[in-house]
Design a protein around this motif. Structure first.
Motif, short mmCIF file in Angstrom:
data_model
loop_
_atom_site.label_atom_id
_atom_site.label_comp_id
_atom_site.label_asym_id
_atom_site.label_seq_id
_atom_site.Cartn_x
_atom_site.Cartn_y
_atom_site.Cartn_z
N ALA A 52 0.73 -1.10 0.11
CA ALA A 52 0.21 0.04 -0.19
C ALA A 52 0.95 1.23 0.07
O ALA A 52 2.08 1.33 0.35
N ILE A 53 0.11 2.35 -0.71
CA ILE A 53 0.73 3.70 -0.19
C ILE A 53 -0.13 4.40 0.62
O ILE A 53 -1.40 4.48 0.32
N ILE A 54 0.25 5.08 1.52
CA ILE A 54 -0.42 5.78 2.49
C ILE A 54 -0.14 7.22 2.86
O ILE A 54 1.31 7.49 2.77
N ARG A 55 -1.22 7.98 2.47
CA ARG A 55 -0.97 9.34 2.85
C ARG A 55 -1.40 9.77 4.40
O ARG A 55 -2.49 9.26 4.78
N ALA A 56 -0.29 10.31 5.26
CA ALA A 56 -0.75 10.41 6.51
C ALA A 56 -0.04 11.75 7.09
O ALA A 56 1.08 11.84 7.07
N GLY A 57 -0.89 12.85 7.09
CA GLY A 57 -0.37 14.18 7.38
C GLY A 57 0.61 14.85 6.24
O GLY A 57 0.27 14.36 5.01
N PRO A 58 1.72 15.19 6.66
CA PRO A 58 2.72 15.78 5.49
C PRO A 58 3.55 14.53 4.86
O PRO A 58 4.17 14.75 3.90
N ARG A 96 -6.97 2.72 6.07
CA ARG A 96 -8.38 3.38 6.59
C ARG A 96 -8.09 5.01 6.57
O ARG A 96 -6.84 5.41 6.22
N ALA A 97 -8.85 5.63 6.67
CA ALA A 97 -8.88 7.14 6.62
C ALA A 97 -7.79 7.64 7.47
O ALA A 97 -7.01 8.82 7.10
N ASP A 98 -7.25 7.07 8.60
CA ASP A 98 -6.41 7.51 9.60
C ASP A 98 -5.06 7.02 9.14
O ASP A 98 -4.08 7.10 9.77
N GLY A 99 -4.81 6.41 8.30
CA GLY A 99 -3.49 5.74 7.63
C GLY A 99 -3.24 4.55 8.18
O GLY A 99 -2.16 3.88 7.67
N THR A 100 -4.03 4.00 8.86
CA THR A 100 -3.69 2.68 9.54
C THR A 100 -3.89 1.58 8.45
O THR A 100 -4.80 1.91 7.71
N CYS A 101 -3.55 0.52 8.15
CA CYS A 101 -3.60 -0.60 7.17
C CYS A 101 -2.75 -1.88 7.92
O CYS A 101 -2.10 -1.94 8.96
N LEU A 102 -3.27 -2.88 7.35
CA LEU A 102 -2.64 -4.22 7.60
C LEU A 102 -1.59 -4.81 6.68
O LEU A 102 -1.59 -4.24 5.43
N VAL A 103 -0.58 -5.47 7.06
CA VAL A 103 0.58 -5.91 6.42
C VAL A 103 0.60 -7.27 6.59
O VAL A 103 0.87 -7.62 7.79
#
Length: 129
Positions: A52-58, A96-103
């Motif tokens: 995944a690529i995740i956007r979280a803040g900056p 998820r919207a907060d940037g958490t995910c499963l790996v």
């Protein structure tokens, strides 16, 4: 660069970021007849396959069963990845919207929490499934 792209996203600056077999690339000429990309980070192995690529803040994080790559525009920081090796099959994760995910790795299933990076804690939590 070959034309294989695992995932893509846009940074806060509007720049296009792609993960590809060779690593993470940033588009430097998006309006050119043939867009040009610069290599920001080189993949550690030829079988590198991000989940995944995740956007979280900056920050933008490229996650999977390998070192965690954090990107802020052109700055790259490499963090420790989850325990284990890549699974034999390709795995995609939806953050998820907060940037958490499963790996998923050969050591099991892990939760990634980008907020832990700012708090200088490990972002990886092993899940019992």
């Amino acid at each position: 660069m070959d034309d294989t792209v695992f995932d893509l996203c846009f940074l806060d600056s509007g720049a296009l970021l792609v993960s590809s077999p060779g690593g993470v690339r940033r588009c430097v000429a998006p309006d050119a007849a043939t867009p040009e990309f610069e290599l920001l980070w080189t993949a550690p192995t030829s079988d590198w396959d991000p989940q995944a690529i995740i956007r979280a803040g900056p920050s933008t994080f490229v996650v999977g069963a390998f070192p965690l790559v954090e990107i802020r525009d052109r700055d790259v920081v490499v963090h420790e990845g989850p325990p284990g090796n890549p699974p034999p099959e390709a795995v995609q994760s939806c953050p998820r919207a907060d940037g958490t995910c499963l790996v998923l790795t050969t050591a099991g299933l892990f939760s990634f929490d980008p907020a832990a990076i700012a708090a200088t804690r490990s972002p990886w939590t092993a899940l019992q499934v």
